[in-house]
Design a protein around this motif. Structure first.
Motif, PDB file in Angstrom:
ATOM      1  N   TRP A  72       0.836  -1.207   0.000  1.00 33.13           N
ATOM      2  CA  TRP A  72       0.000   0.000   0.000  1.00 33.13           C
ATOM      3  C   TRP A  72       0.863   1.246   0.000  1.00 33.13           C
ATOM      4  O   TRP A  72       0.639   2.195  -0.755  1.00 33.13           O
ATOM      5  CB  TRP A  72      -0.930   0.023   1.233  1.00 33.13           C
ATOM      6  CG  TRP A  72      -1.932   1.139   1.188  1.00 33.13           C
ATOM      7  CD1 TRP A  72      -3.206   1.058   0.717  1.00 33.13           C
ATOM      8  CD2 TRP A  72      -1.745   2.499   1.615  1.00 33.13           C
ATOM      9  NE1 TRP A  72      -3.826   2.282   0.816  1.00 33.13           N
ATOM     10  CE2 TRP A  72      -2.961   3.178   1.361  1.00 33.13           C
ATOM     11  CE3 TRP A  72      -0.676   3.209   2.174  1.00 33.13           C
ATOM     12  CZ2 TRP A  72      -3.143   4.538   1.657  1.00 33.13           C
ATOM     13  CZ3 TRP A  72      -0.840   4.558   2.462  1.00 33.13           C
ATOM     14  CH2 TRP A  72      -2.073   5.210   2.204  1.00 33.13           C
ATOM     15  N   PHE A  73       1.931   1.246   0.842  1.00 36.45           N
ATOM     16  CA  PHE A  73       2.777   2.443   0.920  1.00 36.45           C
ATOM     17  C   PHE A  73       3.550   2.654  -0.366  1.00 36.45           C
ATOM     18  O   PHE A  73       3.758   3.787  -0.803  1.00 36.45           O
ATOM     19  CB  PHE A  73       3.703   2.364   2.150  1.00 36.45           C
ATOM     20  CG  PHE A  73       2.973   2.661   3.431  1.00 36.45           C
ATOM     21  CD1 PHE A  73       2.719   3.986   3.806  1.00 36.45           C
ATOM     22  CD2 PHE A  73       2.487   1.647   4.246  1.00 36.45           C
ATOM     23  CE1 PHE A  73       2.021   4.277   4.970  1.00 36.45           C
ATOM     24  CE2 PHE A  73       1.790   1.937   5.403  1.00 36.45           C
ATOM     25  CZ  PHE A  73       1.550   3.256   5.776  1.00 36.45           C
ATOM     26  N   ASP A  74       3.988   1.533  -1.029  1.00 31.43           N
ATOM     27  CA  ASP A  74       4.653   1.651  -2.334  1.00 31.43           C
ATOM     28  C   ASP A  74       3.709   2.247  -3.368  1.00 31.43           C
ATOM     29  O   ASP A  74       4.037   3.226  -4.055  1.00 31.43           O
ATOM     30  CB  ASP A  74       5.103   0.270  -2.836  1.00 31.43           C
ATOM     31  CG  ASP A  74       6.371  -0.177  -2.126  1.00 31.43           C
ATOM     32  OD1 ASP A  74       6.934   0.666  -1.380  1.00 31.43           O
ATOM     33  OD2 ASP A  74       6.759  -1.349  -2.284  1.00 31.43           O
ATOM     34  N   GLU A  75       2.523   1.642  -3.442  1.00 32.56           N
ATOM     35  CA  GLU A  75       1.577   2.064  -4.482  1.00 32.56           C
ATOM     36  C   GLU A  75       1.145   3.506  -4.303  1.00 32.56           C
ATOM     37  O   GLU A  75       0.895   4.218  -5.272  1.00 32.56           O
ATOM     38  CB  GLU A  75       0.338   1.158  -4.466  1.00 32.56           C
ATOM     39  CG  GLU A  75       0.574  -0.163  -5.163  1.00 32.56           C
ATOM     40  CD  GLU A  75      -0.601  -1.111  -5.018  1.00 32.56           C
ATOM     41  OE1 GLU A  75      -1.579  -0.741  -4.323  1.00 32.56           O
ATOM     42  OE2 GLU A  75      -0.527  -2.217  -5.578  1.00 32.56           O
ATOM     43  N   ASN A  76       1.004   3.936  -3.054  1.00 30.68           N
ATOM     44  CA  ASN A  76       0.530   5.289  -2.823  1.00 30.68           C
ATOM     45  C   ASN A  76       1.667   6.294  -2.624  1.00 30.68           C
ATOM     46  O   ASN A  76       1.422   7.449  -2.290  1.00 30.68           O
ATOM     47  CB  ASN A  76      -0.405   5.320  -1.618  1.00 30.68           C
ATOM     48  CG  ASN A  76      -1.727   4.602  -1.936  1.00 30.68           C
ATOM     49  OD1 ASN A  76      -2.634   5.189  -2.503  1.00 30.68           O
ATOM     50  ND2 ASN A  76      -1.788   3.314  -1.607  1.00 30.68           N
ATOM     51  N   ALA A  77       2.908   5.777  -2.784  1.00 33.14           N
ATOM     52  CA  ALA A  77       4.078   6.640  -2.679  1.00 33.14           C
ATOM     53  C   ALA A  77       4.074   7.453  -1.395  1.00 33.14           C
ATOM     54  O   ALA A  77       4.309   8.657  -1.391  1.00 33.14           O
ATOM     55  CB  ALA A  77       4.179   7.554  -3.905  1.00 33.14           C
ATOM     56  N   VAL A  78       3.766   6.780  -0.304  1.00 33.20           N
ATOM     57  CA  VAL A  78       3.824   7.425   1.009  1.00 33.20           C
ATOM     58  C   VAL A  78       4.920   6.710   1.788  1.00 33.20           C
ATOM     59  O   VAL A  78       5.101   5.503   1.667  1.00 33.20           O
ATOM     60  CB  VAL A  78       2.473   7.262   1.752  1.00 33.20           C
ATOM     61  CG1 VAL A  78       2.542   7.873   3.146  1.00 33.20           C
ATOM     62  CG2 VAL A  78       1.340   7.891   0.943  1.00 33.20           C
TER      63      VAL A  78
ATOM     64  N   GLU B  44      -0.407  12.848   7.062  1.00 33.45           N
ATOM     65  CA  GLU B  44      -0.309  11.881   5.959  1.00 33.45           C
ATOM     66  C   GLU B  44      -0.767  10.486   6.358  1.00 33.45           C
ATOM     67  O   GLU B  44      -0.990   9.637   5.502  1.00 33.45           O
ATOM     68  CB  GLU B  44       1.109  11.842   5.368  1.00 33.45           C
ATOM     69  CG  GLU B  44       2.199  11.428   6.326  1.00 33.45           C
ATOM     70  CD  GLU B  44       2.998  12.622   6.851  1.00 33.45           C
ATOM     71  OE1 GLU B  44       2.349  13.633   7.226  1.00 33.45           O
ATOM     72  OE2 GLU B  44       4.239  12.555   6.879  1.00 33.45           O
ATOM     73  N   TYR B  45      -0.895  10.254   7.673  1.00 31.87           N
ATOM     74  CA  TYR B  45      -1.369   8.937   8.099  1.00 31.87           C
ATOM     75  C   TYR B  45      -2.815   8.986   8.586  1.00 31.87           C
ATOM     76  O   TYR B  45      -3.285   8.109   9.302  1.00 31.87           O
ATOM     77  CB  TYR B  45      -0.450   8.368   9.184  1.00 31.87           C
ATOM     78  CG  TYR B  45       0.986   8.284   8.719  1.00 31.87           C
ATOM     79  CD1 TYR B  45       1.320   7.453   7.643  1.00 31.87           C
ATOM     80  CD2 TYR B  45       1.986   9.045   9.316  1.00 31.87           C
ATOM     81  CE1 TYR B  45       2.627   7.394   7.178  1.00 31.87           C
ATOM     82  CE2 TYR B  45       3.294   8.974   8.860  1.00 31.87           C
ATOM     83  CZ  TYR B  45       3.613   8.162   7.789  1.00 31.87           C
ATOM     84  OH  TYR B  45       4.888   8.098   7.316  1.00 31.87           O
TER      85      TYR B  45
ATOM     86  N   LEU C 141      -5.525   5.817   8.496  1.00 33.96           N
ATOM     87  CA  LEU C 141      -4.798   4.637   8.028  1.00 33.96           C
ATOM     88  C   LEU C 141      -4.585   3.576   9.103  1.00 33.96           C
ATOM     89  O   LEU C 141      -4.188   2.456   8.802  1.00 33.96           O
ATOM     90  CB  LEU C 141      -3.418   5.058   7.481  1.00 33.96           C
ATOM     91  CG  LEU C 141      -3.386   6.031   6.303  1.00 33.96           C
ATOM     92  CD1 LEU C 141      -1.956   6.192   5.791  1.00 33.96           C
ATOM     93  CD2 LEU C 141      -4.294   5.567   5.175  1.00 33.96           C
TER      94      LEU C 141
ATOM     95  N   SER D  97      -5.171  -3.822   5.529  1.00 35.48           N
ATOM     96  CA  SER D  97      -5.114  -4.075   4.079  1.00 35.48           C
ATOM     97  C   SER D  97      -4.059  -5.113   3.707  1.00 35.48           C
ATOM     98  O   SER D  97      -4.107  -5.702   2.637  1.00 35.48           O
ATOM     99  CB  SER D  97      -4.827  -2.764   3.338  1.00 35.48           C
ATOM    100  OG  SER D  97      -3.550  -2.270   3.712  1.00 35.48           O
TER     101      SER D  97
ATOM    102  N   ASN E 118      -9.182  -1.739   4.645  1.00 34.87           N
ATOM    103  CA  ASN E 118      -8.833  -0.400   4.164  1.00 34.87           C
ATOM    104  C   ASN E 118      -7.741   0.294   4.969  1.00 34.87           C
ATOM    105  O   ASN E 118      -7.429   1.441   4.709  1.00 34.87           O
ATOM    106  CB  ASN E 118     -10.081   0.480   4.178  1.00 34.87           C
ATOM    107  CG  ASN E 118     -11.113  -0.046   3.200  1.00 34.87           C
ATOM    108  OD1 ASN E 118     -10.766  -0.445   2.097  1.00 34.87           O
ATOM    109  ND2 ASN E 118     -12.375  -0.084   3.631  1.00 34.87           N
TER     110      ASN E 118
END
Lengths: 346, 508, 205
Positions: free
Chosen positions: A140-146, A159-160, A163, A217, A224
């Motif tokens: 999730w963090f890779d895909e959302n670039a966070v 930013e969190y 989550l 997730s 989610n």
């Protein structure tokens, strides 16, 4: 039909009453009382029986809190000889309820002194440790670039927002450990931090099962929330029990801000078979038994001679400096803290 | 109308009293004594009074009452029309549909709760709890109300010929004539919802907690037995008042069901019924799906993990519990064959187990039976016996409902044909319930498969049963553990559905 | 032989029967005639032992049965609503009394077959009783009552509610079966024509 029923009745009658007779003469068994999720390999007690002549009968009956509640009302007249599973959040309560008889094993050399120091009057013996840590869904963090959080304080950052999912401190021991982590980390400011955490839309649910397997997730529940309160040993399970198989887990541990749970075993005061109970404690901390623990219960052995399985050294995290609160302090403040926490989140 | 002479009445009463002894003994020794023991030991007056000034506890009580009332209302609202439909109409797949509606009642609450959560997405906990509870309890309403409506079909036919539409007949004939059964069903449902633990704990989270969950939290999590006992007392007292105010009542009118009155349903309505009953499949479908899907792929890996030993062991436990429960319920029926104050008292005592807090009871048993020959902790028969006792009020109600077809004339007829009072009870009363005994036995077996709170804290052989294994597996990370857990839940679902479905014929 | 001597029954303040006496010899049929609510059914229940009379005695074959429980009196009663046991088939209903007397299986089966034949209901033998029509159910009830060969047979308005065609066929089979049984028969009805047709004596209540 009638005959079948009669036969069945008689058979079940025999089945029930043949099992209810209690052994009274010289004990040949040791009863080990553990929480429901206690799992060991088949035949793990064979060596013990060969050495001592005692057979081990494992009985389970609820979670650690339930075991303690039951043991408290029958202190001195226990259900079994040895109890496994009281942790450092419950230890003082157990000692105050006077359910254990002191026993100091002479085979404690392979156990860290730090753990042994936790115990007053050798009432119990440490048997395993685990760390309650934040787990994240790497994908999730890779895909959302966070960037994933690296410590507890990060969770209240914008930013969190929305989550994090957390099990309740009131109904879940994992949740309680996380509350204690926050108290150890932020001291008097813990309530303020929780206020910010809730304002940052963290979700609080009843227990680990819903938090991790439904809302998180990174698990197969595909919920989610990419940040969850779980264990330092959860990622190895995500590899060992993956379907389809994977080489590396999708989840990772945030090594900072973990709370260490230490589980203990002890000889119950008034045990039917005290000799057997003491011998069993020795066996529970032996390298043989301790090596069986990691892959069955996903906790760390306390015996330093045990070689950890590869999947643990690769993916599990055992923090160098976990957050700690002494068990007596936990016990003194538990109700106050839980009350304050409930007032915050309820 | 006096049906039987004084001489014979006394013999019936004597048989009844003899039959009552084992039932009362079991309830008093294994339920009342341990519960009272815990209360005496931990009751503190100041905890009792302070509990009620505590804002959180006030809210907990309020939520308990609200959710139980709403859940009951919803279950009745869905259950009564369904009962009426099953009682009065014939349609393709009726057996399957009526089995479908009954299955949820016997599913383990952890499974229902997770299915409900997956559907609701965790939003609106109170609503989710209410819907899940209604889903559970529609079966109870249908079971209890259906026979009463079936016995009133003569009026229904009369009303049809007078031009009353379906809704009008439901409201003006079925509901008023079956109002006592509806009330009985509502009371039972209310008690189940009020004392519900698993569903509320998993779905409710923190804000939506009920008394039983709070009792657990206080007793186990906080070690505050005194407040737990205070709450348990209030809960039992409240439920006792509810059952006393709405005492089980017999229907004022009861006519023979006339089979010719069963009508075919119009095709359009059949589709409607199917859609309605199909909704009961949705939560089950969620479970099945979860046992076969992992990370977007189809897999049977979870199913391959299943240990048949665990399944067999669970079935043995369930069978033992259901036989014991049938035995108790049968004795209870004999004990209450003849109406009167004694028989009312007996059935009141026998229904105590539903109203006692499971956690308090579990701890009570451990605290009471712990020395000498009384030390029954860990005895293998204890868990199935407790299951049986808890299931008995339900088993008894099912058996009792089918006894409604027996009138005092049937017993009188048996007497003139040469049957002694004992033989009459054996061949008429117990004979008449034989058909539903299989169903009642299966329900009580399923209750045992679903595992009750009181017994989950009793120590047992580490050999696992299905519900314990399900919650253990769902409590571990890793896809396979989850798949395995849901596969076991699906298997349980299949076992229960098959059992329910196979009794559908004899039960109809 | 049946003798009813001075029977009075009241429930609370309501007097149902006052000082009723009559006799029925073997193979005789007596009709009890009277409008609804005069205690005809109650009298049958007193004879069968299902209701205790306030005063009066019942003699069967010259023996006072006042202290004899209903299941030992040897009195058969055909109930107005038949009271067929709903969980048993037609065959098992008819065999019920024979089972209570522990009649051996072979004799039992033969007796049941005879009665099925006599009442002309062989084709119904394995039906569930709640699927029977009014006339069929009455035939089963009569067969069941006659099966254990009671000394006294009581019929409570056995033909009420049957339409004329069925009425004729049932009354024919019923009277011939009763005649064959040699029992003392008490036939309750509110229909004078019926009473005259089936009974050798009529008692007005």
């Amino acid at each position: 039909m009638k005959r079948t029923i009669t036969t069945f009745l008689i058979c079940s009658g025999f089945f029930l009453f043949s099992c209810s007779s209690q052994e009274t003469s010289a004990p040949t068994k040791v009863r080990l009382l553990a929480y429901d999720s206690f799992v060991v390999s088949e035949g793990i007690f064979d060596d013990f029986t060969a050495q001592t002549g005692y057979e081990v009968e494992v009985v389970t009956g609820g979670d650690a809190g339930e075991l303690l509640a039951k043991a408290s009302v029958t202190a001195g007249n226990p259900e079994a000889d040895v109890m496994w599973g009281i942790d450092n959040t419950l230890l003082t309560r157990a000692i105050d309820a006077d359910i254990f008889a002191s026993y100091k094993s002479d085979q404690l050399d392979a156990i860290d002194q730090e753990l042994l120091n936790l115990i007053p009057d050798a009432k119990v013996t440490p048997v395993d440790t685990g760390d309650v840590c934040l787990n994240i869904d790497r994908v999730w963090f890779d895909e959302n670039a966070v960037n994933p959080p690296t410590r507890l304080a990060d969770l209240v950052k914008p930013e969190y927002s929305g989550l994090t999912v957390i099990p309740s401190a009131v109904t879940s021991s994992t949740g309680l450990a996380f509350l204690l982590a926050s108290i150890a980390e932020f001291g008097d400011g813990w309530q303020d931090w929780w206020r910010q955490l809730l304002a940052n839309e963290a979700l609080i649910v009843d227990g680990w099962t819903r938090a991790y397997t439904v809302e998180f997730s990174g698990s197969s529940g595909a919920g989610n929330y990419p940040i969850v309160v779980s264990y330092g040993t959860s990622p190895p399970a995500e590899v060992l029990f993956a379907d389809p198989p994977v080489d590396t887990p999708r989840t990772a541990v945030v090594a900072d801000g973990c709370f260490r749970q230490v589980e203990f075993a002890g000889v119950l005061r008034g045990a039917n078979n005290e000799d057997g109970a003491q011998a069993l404690i020795d066996y529970l901390i032996s390298a043989k038994f301790q090596a069986d623990i990691p892959l069955n219960m996903f906790v760390y052995p306390v015996n330093n001679d045990v070689v950890l399985p590869k999947v643990f050294t690769d993916f599990a995290v055992k923090p160098e400096r976990p957050l700690v609160i002494s068990h007596s302090e936990i016990d003194t403040n538990r109700e106050t803290w839980l009350g304050q926490w409930l007032a915050l989140v309820g | 109308m006096v049906g039987i002479s004084g001489l014979t009445v006394r013999r019936f009463q004597r048989i009844g009293l003899i039959a009552a002894v084992p039932v009362l003994l079991t309830v008093v020794v294994l339920i009342l004594w341990p519960a009272t023991n815990i209360v005496i030991r931990y009751f503190r007056w100041d905890h009792f009074t302070s509990a009620f000034s505590d804002e959180r506890i006030q809210r907990v009580l309020w939520i308990s009452v609200t959710q139980a009332t709403l859940s009951t209302a919803l279950a009745v609202l869905i259950g009564v029309p369904l009962a009426s439909l099953f009682a009065k109409h014939q349609f393709p797949g009726k057996r399957f549909a009526s089995a479908l509606v009954t299955v949820p009642f016997v599913l383990p609450s952890v499974v229902v709760a997770i299915a409900a959560l997956s559907l609701s997405g965790g939003k609106r906990p109170l609503l989710t709890i209410v819907v899940a509870h209604a889903f559970f309890n529609v079966a109870v309403v249908v079971r209890i109300v259906r026979p009463s409506i079936a016995s009133n079909t003569t009026f229904d036919n009369a009303a049809t010929t007078l031009g009353a539409g379906a809704l009008k007949r439901l409201m003006q004939i079925d509901v008023p004539l079956a109002r006592h059964s509806i009330q009985n069903a509502a009371v039972v449902t209310f008690i189940f919802c009020f004392t519900s633990y698993g569903v509320v704990r998993i779905i409710g989270g923190l804000s939506t907690t009920t008394t039983e969950v709070e009792i657990y939290t206080r007793a186990i999590q906080l070690g505050d037995m005194s407040t737990a006992v205070a709450l348990a007392l209030v809960q039992t007292f409240f439920l006792a008042v509810v059952t006393l105010v709405f005492r089980p009542a017999a229907e004022a009118f009861r006519f023979k069901p006339s089979t010719t009155a069963i009508r075919q349903l119009r095709p359009l309505s059949v589709v409607g019924v199917w859609v309605a009953c199909g909704l009961f499949l949705v939560p089950s479908a969620v479970i099945v799906l979860k046992s076969l899907r992992s990370r977007g792929n189809w897999t049977t890996a979870g199913w391959e993990q299943i240990d048949l030993g665990i399944v067999l062991r669970s079935l043995t436990f369930a069978a033992t519990a259901s036989i014991l429960s049938l035995l108790l319920a049968g004795l209870l029926m004999v004990a209450t064959t003849h109406s009167g104050a004694t028989s009312r008292l007996i059935s009141a005592i026998a229904s105590i187990p539903i109203a006692v807090s499971a956690i308090v009871l579990g701890v009570g048993i451990v605290a009471t039976f712990n020395s000498g020959w009384l030390d029954i902790r860990g005895a293998m028969w204890l868990v199935p016996t407790m299951h049986a006792i808890v299931a008995t009020p339900i088993t008894f109600r099912i058996l009792r409902a089918s006894l409604d077809t027996i009138t005092s004339d049937h017993r009188a007829a048996a007497a003139t044909l040469g049957a002694s009072p004992l033989r009459t009870i054996m061949t008429v009363d117990l004979g008449a319930v034989r058909r539903s005994a299989l169903y009642a036995g299966i329900v009580s077996g399923c209750v045992s498969l679903g595992e009750f709170g009181a017994t989950s804290v009793l120590a047992r052989d580490s050999s696992r049963t299905i519900p314990i294994e399900i919650s253990r597996l769902l409590g571990k990370p890793g896809d396979l553990n989850q798949l395995h857990g849901y596969a076991l839940a699906t298997l349980l679902l299949l076992i229960i559905s098959t059992a329910m479905f196979s009794t559908g014929r004899s039960d109809a | 032989m049946l003798e009813v001597r001075g029977v009075s029954v009241s429930f609370g303040d309501v007097e149902i029967l006052r000082d009723v006496s009559f006799m029925v010899s073997d193979a005789q049929t007596v009709a009890l005639l009277g409008p609804s609510g005069v205690g005809k059914s109650t009298l049958l229940r007193v004879i069968a032992g299902l209701v205790d009379p306030n005063t009066g005695d019942i003699f069967i074959n010259a023996k006072d049965v006042g202290r004899v429980a209903p299941h030992r009196r040897g009195v058969g009663l055909v109930f107005q609503d038949n009271a067929l046991l709903p969980h048993l088939t037609v065959r098992s209903n008819i065999a019920y009394g024979l089972r209570q007397k522990r009649v051996p299986k072979r004799d039992r089966e033969r007796r049941v077959a005879d009665l099925l034949n006599m009442m002309r209901i062989e084709h119904l033998a394995d039906r569930k009783v709640d699927t029977l029509s009014g006339g069929e159910a009455k035939r089963v009830a009569v067969a069941r009552t006659l099966a254990p060969e009671p000394h006294v047979v009581l019929l409570d308005e056995p033909l009420t509610g049957l339409d004329s065609e069925i009425y004729e066929s049932v009354i024919t089979d019923l009277t011939s079966a009763l005649k064959k049984s040699q029992a003392s028969v008490v036939w309750v009805t509110h229909n004078l024509t019926e009473a005259k047709r089936v009974a050798s004596a009529i008692i007005h209540l």
